[in-house]
Motif scaffolding. Structure first.
Motif, PDB file in Angstrom:
ATOM      1  N   TYR A  36      33.892  -1.816 -30.688  1.00  0.00           N
ATOM      2  CA  TYR A  36      32.478  -1.484 -30.744  1.00  0.00           C
ATOM      3  C   TYR A  36      32.216  -0.671 -31.996  1.00  0.00           C
ATOM      4  O   TYR A  36      33.090   0.040 -32.498  1.00  0.00           O
ATOM      5  N   GLN A  38      29.587   2.386 -33.298  1.00  0.00           N
ATOM      6  CA  GLN A  38      28.620   3.346 -32.801  1.00  0.00           C
ATOM      7  C   GLN A  38      28.046   4.151 -33.955  1.00  0.00           C
ATOM      8  O   GLN A  38      28.778   4.789 -34.707  1.00  0.00           O
ATOM      9  N   GLY A  41      24.139   9.213 -32.469  1.00  0.00           N
ATOM     10  CA  GLY A  41      23.029   9.314 -31.533  1.00  0.00           C
ATOM     11  C   GLY A  41      22.633   8.022 -30.866  1.00  0.00           C
ATOM     12  O   GLY A  41      21.566   7.941 -30.243  1.00  0.00           O
ATOM     13  N   LYS A  42      23.478   6.994 -30.968  1.00  0.00           N
ATOM     14  CA  LYS A  42      23.148   5.695 -30.369  1.00  0.00           C
ATOM     15  C   LYS A  42      24.297   5.211 -29.490  1.00  0.00           C
ATOM     16  O   LYS A  42      25.409   5.727 -29.558  1.00  0.00           O
ATOM     17  N   GLY A  43      24.001   4.209 -28.681  1.00  0.00           N
ATOM     18  CA  GLY A  43      25.027   3.621 -27.851  1.00  0.00           C
ATOM     19  C   GLY A  43      25.904   2.674 -28.645  1.00  0.00           C
ATOM     20  O   GLY A  43      25.516   2.197 -29.716  1.00  0.00           O
ATOM     21  N   PRO A  44      27.104   2.384 -28.161  1.00  0.00           N
ATOM     22  CA  PRO A  44      27.999   1.461 -28.857  1.00  0.00           C
ATOM     23  C   PRO A  44      27.425   0.052 -28.937  1.00  0.00           C
ATOM     24  O   PRO A  44      26.829  -0.440 -27.974  1.00  0.00           O
ATOM     25  N   PHE A  46      28.404  -3.871 -29.381  1.00  0.00           N
ATOM     26  CA  PHE A  46      29.544  -4.771 -29.176  1.00  0.00           C
ATOM     27  C   PHE A  46      29.858  -5.552 -30.442  1.00  0.00           C
ATOM     28  O   PHE A  46      28.972  -6.109 -31.091  1.00  0.00           O
ATOM     29  N   LEU A  87      34.924   2.107 -32.372  1.00  0.00           N
ATOM     30  CA  LEU A  87      35.611   2.420 -31.128  1.00  0.00           C
ATOM     31  C   LEU A  87      36.395   1.222 -30.634  1.00  0.00           C
ATOM     32  O   LEU A  87      35.910   0.094 -30.660  1.00  0.00           O
ATOM     33  N   PHE A 101      38.438   4.035 -23.531  1.00  0.00           N
ATOM     34  CA  PHE A 101      38.166   4.125 -24.961  1.00  0.00           C
ATOM     35  C   PHE A 101      39.150   5.018 -25.701  1.00  0.00           C
ATOM     36  O   PHE A 101      39.629   6.028 -25.167  1.00  0.00           O
ATOM     37  N   LYS A 103      39.485   7.470 -29.268  1.00  0.00           N
ATOM     38  CA  LYS A 103      38.589   8.496 -29.795  1.00  0.00           C
ATOM     39  C   LYS A 103      37.770   8.017 -30.988  1.00  0.00           C
ATOM     40  O   LYS A 103      36.846   8.705 -31.426  1.00  0.00           O
ATOM     41  N   GLY A 104      38.113   6.858 -31.517  1.00  0.00           N
ATOM     42  CA  GLY A 104      37.309   6.299 -32.592  1.00  0.00           C
ATOM     43  C   GLY A 104      37.794   6.647 -33.978  1.00  0.00           C
ATOM     44  O   GLY A 104      38.536   7.613 -34.179  1.00  0.00           O
TER      45      GLY A 104
END
Lengths: 111, 114
Positions: A36, A38, A41-44, A46, A87, A101, A103-104
Protein backbone atom coordinates in the motif's frame (compact mmCIF):
# COMPACT_ATOMS: atom_id res chain seq x y z
CA UNK A 1 4.07 -15.16 15.58
CA UNK A 2 3.81 -13.44 12.21
CA UNK A 3 6.37 -10.70 11.64
CA UNK A 4 6.82 -8.09 8.96
CA UNK A 5 9.99 -6.01 8.76
CA UNK A 6 10.46 -3.23 6.26
CA UNK A 7 13.74 -1.59 5.31
CA UNK A 8 14.99 1.01 5.08
CA UNK A 9 12.85 3.05 7.47
CA UNK A 10 13.44 6.13 5.35
CA UNK A 11 14.84 6.64 1.87
CA UNK A 12 15.72 9.82 0.06
CA UNK A 13 16.15 9.66 -3.71
CA UNK A 14 16.78 12.16 -6.42
CA UNK A 15 14.27 12.28 -9.21
CA UNK A 16 15.15 9.54 -11.69
CA UNK A 17 17.26 7.55 -9.21
CA UNK A 18 15.84 4.02 -9.13
CA UNK A 19 15.85 1.95 -5.93
CA UNK A 20 14.14 -0.89 -4.08
CA UNK A 21 12.24 -1.20 -0.82
CA UNK A 22 12.40 -4.44 1.13
CA UNK A 23 9.76 -6.31 3.10
CA UNK A 24 10.90 -9.40 5.00
CA UNK A 25 8.26 -11.61 6.54
CA UNK A 26 7.68 -14.71 8.60
CA UNK A 27 4.20 -16.16 8.58
CA UNK A 28 2.67 -19.54 9.20
CA UNK A 29 1.11 -20.06 5.80
CA UNK A 30 1.04 -17.01 3.55
CA UNK A 31 -2.23 -16.26 1.83
CA UNK A 32 -1.10 -12.95 0.34
CA UNK A 33 1.38 -10.09 0.62
CA UNK A 34 0.05 -6.61 0.08
CA UNK A 35 1.68 -3.29 -0.79
CA UNK A 36 0.00 0.00 0.00
CA UNK A 37 0.97 3.64 -0.41
CA UNK A 38 0.02 6.08 2.34
CA UNK A 39 0.18 9.85 2.08
CA UNK A 40 0.28 11.93 5.30
CA UNK A 41 -3.10 12.15 7.02
CA UNK A 42 -4.76 9.75 4.59
CA UNK A 43 -5.72 6.11 4.46
CA UNK A 44 -3.57 3.54 2.65
CA UNK A 45 -4.04 3.22 -1.10
CA UNK A 46 -3.95 -0.31 -2.49
CA UNK A 47 -1.09 -1.05 -4.88
CA UNK A 48 -0.51 -4.80 -5.26
CA UNK A 49 -1.30 -8.23 -3.93
CA UNK A 50 1.17 -11.08 -4.44
CA UNK A 51 0.17 -14.64 -3.68
CA UNK A 52 3.05 -16.96 -4.52
CA UNK A 53 6.84 -16.93 -4.76
CA UNK A 54 8.06 -15.83 -8.15
CA UNK A 55 5.05 -13.64 -8.81
CA UNK A 56 5.61 -10.09 -10.10
CA UNK A 57 3.22 -7.20 -10.65
CA UNK A 58 3.77 -3.79 -12.21
CA UNK A 59 2.00 -0.47 -12.12
CA UNK A 60 3.53 2.57 -13.79
CA UNK A 61 6.97 3.08 -12.15
CA UNK A 62 6.39 0.42 -9.48
CA UNK A 63 7.14 -3.29 -9.66
CA UNK A 64 6.56 -5.73 -6.81
CA UNK A 65 8.20 -9.13 -6.53
CA UNK A 66 7.82 -11.97 -4.03
CA UNK A 67 10.02 -14.77 -2.71
CA UNK A 68 9.36 -17.20 0.11
CA UNK A 69 10.95 -14.85 2.64
CA UNK A 70 10.67 -11.31 1.29
CA UNK A 71 9.14 -8.93 -1.17
CA UNK A 72 10.68 -6.03 -3.01
CA UNK A 73 9.03 -2.90 -4.30
CA UNK A 74 11.17 -1.55 -7.13
CA UNK A 75 10.75 2.09 -8.06
CA UNK A 76 12.07 2.99 -11.49
CA UNK A 77 12.94 6.60 -12.30
CA UNK A 78 10.89 8.00 -9.42
CA UNK A 79 9.21 11.39 -9.51
CA UNK A 80 8.52 13.75 -6.59
CA UNK A 81 4.87 12.66 -6.60
CA UNK A 82 6.03 9.16 -5.62
CA UNK A 83 6.99 10.56 -2.21
CA UNK A 84 4.91 8.73 0.41
CA UNK A 85 5.12 5.97 3.00
CA UNK A 86 5.00 2.50 1.46
CA UNK A 87 3.45 -0.17 3.65
CA UNK A 88 3.82 -3.90 3.34
CA UNK A 89 1.33 -6.27 4.96
CA UNK A 90 0.92 -10.04 5.12
CA UNK A 91 -2.25 -12.02 5.35
CA UNK A 92 -1.93 -15.45 6.91
CA UNK A 93 -4.13 -18.33 5.87
CA UNK A 94 -5.56 -18.57 9.38
CA UNK A 95 -5.92 -14.81 9.92
CA UNK A 96 -9.55 -14.39 8.98
CA UNK A 97 -8.38 -11.99 6.25
CA UNK A 98 -6.78 -9.54 8.71
CA UNK A 99 -3.59 -7.78 7.62
CA UNK A 100 -0.39 -7.59 9.66
CA UNK A 101 1.49 -4.45 8.68
CA UNK A 102 5.14 -3.55 8.74
CA UNK A 103 6.20 -0.12 9.97
CA UNK A 104 6.63 1.24 6.46
CA UNK A 105 9.32 2.94 4.43
CA UNK A 106 9.09 6.71 4.15
CA UNK A 107 10.21 7.70 0.65
CA UNK A 108 11.17 11.23 -0.31
CA UNK A 109 11.96 12.00 -3.94
CA UNK A 110 13.57 15.36 -4.54
CA UNK A 111 13.61 17.23 -7.86
CA UNK B 1 -14.16 1.16 -8.11
CA UNK B 2 -13.60 -0.09 -4.54
CA UNK B 3 -14.17 3.20 -2.76
CA UNK B 4 -14.49 3.38 1.01
CA UNK B 5 -15.60 6.52 2.82
CA UNK B 6 -15.37 7.55 6.45
CA UNK B 7 -17.23 10.21 8.35
CA UNK B 8 -16.27 12.44 10.00
CA UNK B 9 -12.74 13.07 8.76
CA UNK B 10 -11.86 14.98 11.91
CA UNK B 11 -13.55 15.19 15.30
CA UNK B 12 -12.68 16.90 18.55
CA UNK B 13 -14.53 15.86 21.67
CA UNK B 14 -14.31 16.40 25.38
CA UNK B 15 -13.07 13.75 27.74
CA UNK B 16 -15.88 11.47 28.91
CA UNK B 17 -18.06 11.87 25.83
CA UNK B 18 -18.71 9.29 23.10
CA UNK B 19 -17.89 9.59 19.41
CA UNK B 20 -19.26 7.57 16.49
CA UNK B 21 -17.30 7.04 13.28
CA UNK B 22 -18.97 5.68 10.14
CA UNK B 23 -17.34 3.57 7.46
CA UNK B 24 -19.12 2.94 4.17
CA UNK B 25 -18.23 0.93 1.09
CA UNK B 26 -19.65 3.04 -1.73
CA UNK B 27 -19.53 0.81 -4.78
CA UNK B 28 -19.34 -2.73 -3.44
CA UNK B 29 -20.71 -4.92 -0.72
CA UNK B 30 -18.22 -5.67 2.01
CA UNK B 31 -18.14 -9.19 3.33
CA UNK B 32 -15.88 -8.09 6.14
CA UNK B 33 -14.86 -4.72 7.56
CA UNK B 34 -11.86 -3.97 9.71
CA UNK B 35 -10.96 -1.16 12.09
CA UNK B 36 -7.38 -0.02 12.61
CA UNK B 37 -5.73 2.73 14.60
CA UNK B 38 -2.50 4.48 13.79
CA UNK B 39 -0.36 6.57 16.09
CA UNK B 40 2.03 9.20 14.68
CA UNK B 41 4.98 7.73 12.81
CA UNK B 42 3.70 4.20 13.46
CA UNK B 43 2.02 1.59 11.34
CA UNK B 44 -1.56 0.41 11.40
CA UNK B 45 -2.66 -1.78 14.29
CA UNK B 46 -5.75 -3.93 13.83
CA UNK B 47 -8.39 -3.31 16.47
CA UNK B 48 -11.25 -5.51 15.36
CA UNK B 49 -12.82 -7.47 12.53
CA UNK B 50 -16.53 -7.41 11.85
CA UNK B 51 -18.85 -9.34 9.58
CA UNK B 52 -22.30 -8.12 8.70
CA UNK B 53 -24.86 -9.26 11.24
CA UNK B 54 -22.28 -10.78 13.57
CA UNK B 55 -20.47 -9.62 16.68
CA UNK B 56 -17.07 -8.10 16.07
CA UNK B 57 -13.90 -9.99 16.89
CA UNK B 58 -11.51 -7.82 18.87
CA UNK B 59 -7.72 -8.07 18.95
CA UNK B 60 -6.00 -8.81 22.22
CA UNK B 61 -5.76 -5.70 24.36
CA UNK B 62 -8.63 -3.84 22.71
CA UNK B 63 -11.50 -3.13 25.11
CA UNK B 64 -14.81 -4.34 23.71
CA UNK B 65 -16.87 -2.09 25.94
CA UNK B 66 -14.88 0.97 25.00
CA UNK B 67 -14.76 0.48 21.24
CA UNK B 68 -18.24 -0.58 20.15
CA UNK B 69 -18.50 -1.87 16.61
CA UNK B 70 -21.74 -2.34 14.71
CA UNK B 71 -21.86 -3.83 11.21
CA UNK B 72 -25.51 -3.37 10.37
CA UNK B 73 -25.35 -3.88 6.61
CA UNK B 74 -22.98 -5.00 3.87
CA UNK B 75 -22.01 -1.38 3.21
CA UNK B 76 -21.89 0.21 6.67
CA UNK B 77 -19.90 -0.32 9.83
CA UNK B 78 -19.66 2.05 12.78
CA UNK B 79 -17.09 2.43 15.54
CA UNK B 80 -18.18 4.17 18.71
CA UNK B 81 -15.52 5.29 21.15
CA UNK B 82 -17.29 5.44 24.50
CA UNK B 83 -16.20 7.63 27.39
CA UNK B 84 -13.27 8.90 25.36
CA UNK B 85 -10.07 9.97 27.08
CA UNK B 86 -7.02 11.85 25.75
CA UNK B 87 -5.13 8.57 25.28
CA UNK B 88 -7.79 7.53 22.74
CA UNK B 89 -6.68 10.37 20.48
CA UNK B 90 -5.47 8.72 17.30
CA UNK B 91 -6.05 8.21 13.59
CA UNK B 92 -8.78 5.61 13.08
CA UNK B 93 -8.96 3.89 9.70
CA UNK B 94 -11.46 1.35 8.43
CA UNK B 95 -11.08 -1.08 5.58
CA UNK B 96 -13.51 -3.24 3.67
CA UNK B 97 -13.10 -6.57 1.94
CA UNK B 98 -15.39 -7.07 -1.06
CA UNK B 99 -14.55 -10.63 -1.93
CA UNK B 100 -11.42 -12.70 -2.05
CA UNK B 101 -8.49 -11.19 -0.21
CA UNK B 102 -7.95 -7.50 -0.99
CA UNK B 103 -8.84 -4.78 1.47
CA UNK B 104 -9.63 -1.20 0.55
CA UNK B 105 -9.12 1.53 3.09
CA UNK B 106 -11.07 4.62 3.98
CA UNK B 107 -9.44 8.06 4.28
CA UNK B 108 -9.28 7.86 8.07
CA UNK B 109 -10.74 9.84 10.98
CA UNK B 110 -8.55 12.01 13.19
CA UNK B 111 -9.91 11.89 16.75
CA UNK B 112 -8.70 14.42 19.29
CA UNK B 113 -9.95 14.12 22.87
CA UNK B 114 -9.45 17.22 25.02
Amino acid sequence: EDQVTQSPEALRLQEGESSSLNCSYTVSGLRGLFWYRQDPGKGPEFLFTLYSAGEEKEKERLKATLTKKESFLHITAPKPEDSATYLCAVQAQDSGYALNFGKGTSLLVTP
Amino acid sequence: GAVVSQHPSRVICKSGTSVKIECRSLDFQATTMFWYRQFPKQSLMLMATSNEGSKATYEQGVEKDKFLINHASLTLSTLTVTSAHPEDSSFYICSARPEFYEQYFGPGTRLTVT
